[in-house]
Design a protein around this motif. Structure first.
Motif, PDB file in Angstrom:
ATOM      1  N   MET A  82       0.895  -1.290  -0.018  1.00 37.71           N
ATOM      2  CA  MET A  82      -0.112  -0.118   0.086  1.00 37.71           C
ATOM      3  C   MET A  82       0.843   1.160   0.200  1.00 37.71           C
ATOM      4  N   PHE A 104     -11.569   1.692  -3.515  1.00 37.46           N
ATOM      5  CA  PHE A 104     -10.748   1.297  -2.294  1.00 37.46           C
ATOM      6  C   PHE A 104     -10.246   2.395  -1.398  1.00 37.46           C
ATOM      7  N   LYS A 130      -5.681   0.956  -1.029  1.00 35.49           N
ATOM      8  CA  LYS A 130      -5.097   0.432  -2.480  1.00 35.49           C
ATOM      9  C   LYS A 130      -5.213   0.985  -3.809  1.00 35.49           C
ATOM     10  N   SER A 186      -6.659   2.318  -6.975  1.00 41.16           N
ATOM     11  CA  SER A 186      -7.607   1.887  -7.794  1.00 41.16           C
ATOM     12  C   SER A 186      -7.835   2.963  -8.931  1.00 41.16           C
ATOM     13  N   ASP A 188      -8.029  -4.154   2.016  1.00 41.04           N
ATOM     14  CA  ASP A 188      -7.209  -3.558   0.877  1.00 41.04           C
ATOM     15  C   ASP A 188      -5.849  -4.304   1.035  1.00 41.04           C
TER      16      ASP A 188
END
Length: 474
Positions: free
Chosen positions: A191, A364, A367, A369, A386
């Motif tokens: 992340m 999300f 994360k 997207s 995530d």
């Protein structure tokens, strides 16, 4: 017994305990906010089904005695309240035995959550928090001189965390040995954070310096934690600085923050800043001394397994050798991905799928997207869905057993599940079909970033899950 106590570490203990209480608070808050959709009675991997399959001896938890979503919420929110009270200083205002009960309640509560959390709680920082929380029960409070043995056990924990991570890298991916892993890591980490794009765009020679500095910080510096002062304090400061660098470069839940908090217990703060230690009672109670000695013997005995693991050529990362998550082995990123793959979930409310069907992305919270969205700052909070979505992009194997239930929940517009997401493209009625596609994401270049303001490029790789719909009711 003067050797038994270390009054000069009173401030280090204070900073450590308040920091740990803050991390406990965040951990319980994340559990309270996310459990219904993930592990609740109608969640993706329900706790009741897990409890029927796993006996107490394998996963000690108060939820073996009773489980309802309401009871889980009571445990989690009680943990939030108790953590906040300890952070505010409650544990230092009560007698020693009461302080130990407060820390013990936090440990039992969080261990109970971890042991029924299944895949959602399979991260190294969960075991790290459980182990640090257990040791803190015996660290005493403001009415007790800090015990040397517990302080050494905290150093041993920090050593295993750092040295284990260094070993797994050295033994793992060849890019750690040729100093090139950070050519990729800032882009492919689970992340990314707000600064990850900038870290990724650093010149490659600086990336090599980063890796070399990481090897020094994790393979050499940890031995300094056992040296006399001021060398131990210097080693702890190096750990703190390197962990802050990691905090700036990505989102790793509370892993880095807990490492920082552990390192504060090693620093001889009075020697650095001058505050004299307060007056403590002449001696701790004998029962407390006996408990500290017994726990030290337990830690020494349980250290056999993590030491054997660190010496093994087949070193395991983030493993617990007992159901109480005590004296674990740690490590991270033994291998580094060269490309970032993201599972993008899409839905449509068209009654039939046609070539011109409009598919809308689910967004999300953490994360990647939307390519135009800057990676957010999430840590030390932990977005569990995530993180699992990142693993799902690595291999469909990691999507078991929760991904298909997730799709079903989206087809139902399940409120608890949608709270885990940043955006729902179907706020008024559920979609008729949901699908998933695998994309390769890469950070935009400098020129593209200036012209388009996008943070990511993405390219379709393949279909991950074909369009599915709920079975019509008869």
């Amino acid at each position: 017994m003067e050797w038994f106590v270390a009054p000069e570490y009173w401030l280090g203990r204070l900073v450590f305990q308040r920091g740990l209480a803050a991390i406990y608070l965040i951990a319980f808050l994340a559990a309270a906010n996310q459990f219904r959709a993930l592990i609740g009675e109608t969640g993706l991997t329900p706790v009741p089904a897990y409890l029927r399959a796993v006996p107490f001896r394998r996963a000690p938890s108060v939820f073996h005695l009773h489980y309802t979503d309401r009871f889980f919420a009571a445990v989690a929110w009680s943990g939030v309240a108790l953590s906040a009270a300890v952070l505010a200083g409650l544990a230092d205002l009560v007698p020693l035995w009461s302080s130990m009960l407060l820390w013990g309640a936090l440990w039992v509560s969080y261990l109970s959550i971890v042991n029924v959390g299944q895949v959602w709680y399979g991260f190294g920082w969960e075991s790290l928090l459980c182990e640090a929380g257990f040791l803190t029960i015996f660290l005493g409070n403001a009415q007790t001189t800090p015990p040397v043995l517990v302080l050494w056990m905290l150093r041993w924990l920090l050593f295993r965390l750092e040295f284990g991570a260094g070993l797994i890298k050295l033994r793992g991916d060849s890019c750690w040995r040729n100093l090139t892993c950070l050519y990729y890591h800032h882009e492919t980490q689970p992340m990314p954070g707000p600064l990850s794009w900038y870290f990724h765009r650093l010149p490659k020679p600086l990336h090599r310096v980063e890796v070399a500095a990481n090897h020094f910080a994790q393979l050499v510096v940890p031995f300094g934690l056992f040296a006399p002062q001021p060398y131990a304090g210097v080693a702890a400061v190096v750990v703190i600085v390197t962990q802050l660098w990691l905090i700036l470069s990505g989102n790793f839940s509370w892993l880095n923050w807990l490492a920082v908090v552990l390192a504060t217990s090693v620093v001889d703060w009075p020697a650095m800043f001058g505050p004299a230690p307060p007056r403590f009672p002449s001696a701790p109670p004998l029962w407390y001394d006996a408990l500290v000695v017994a726990i030290t013997a337990l830690v020494i005995a349980l250290s056999y397994w993590p030491v054997r693991n660190m010496l093994s050529r087949r070193q395991r990362m983030n493993a617990s050798f007992n159901p109480f998550h005590l004296v674990n082995t740690y490590g991270a990123f033994g291998s580094i991905g060269r490309a970032r793959y993201e599972v993008v979930i899409q839905g449509t409310d068209d009654p039939e799928i046609k070539p011109d069907t409009e598919w809308k992305d689910y967004g999300f919270k953490g994360k990647p997207s939307d390519p135009s969205r800057r990676p957010p700052q999430v840590a030390p909070y932990h977005l569990r869905l995530d993180w699992l979505m990142w693993f799902a992009g690595l291999s469909p194997m990691y999507a078991e057993p929760w991904f298909i239930p997730l799709v079903v929940k989206l087809l139902e517009n399940d409120r608890a599940t949608l709270r885990l997401l940043r955006s729902n493209p179907f706020p008024h009625s559920p979609p008729t079909f949901v699908r998933a596609r695998l994309y390769r994401y890469s950070f935009t270049g400098r020129r593209e970033r200036r012209e388009t303001h996008a943070w990511w490029d993405r390219a379709l790789i393949r279909e991950y899950l074909p369009p599915v719909q709920l079975k019509p009711t008869p």
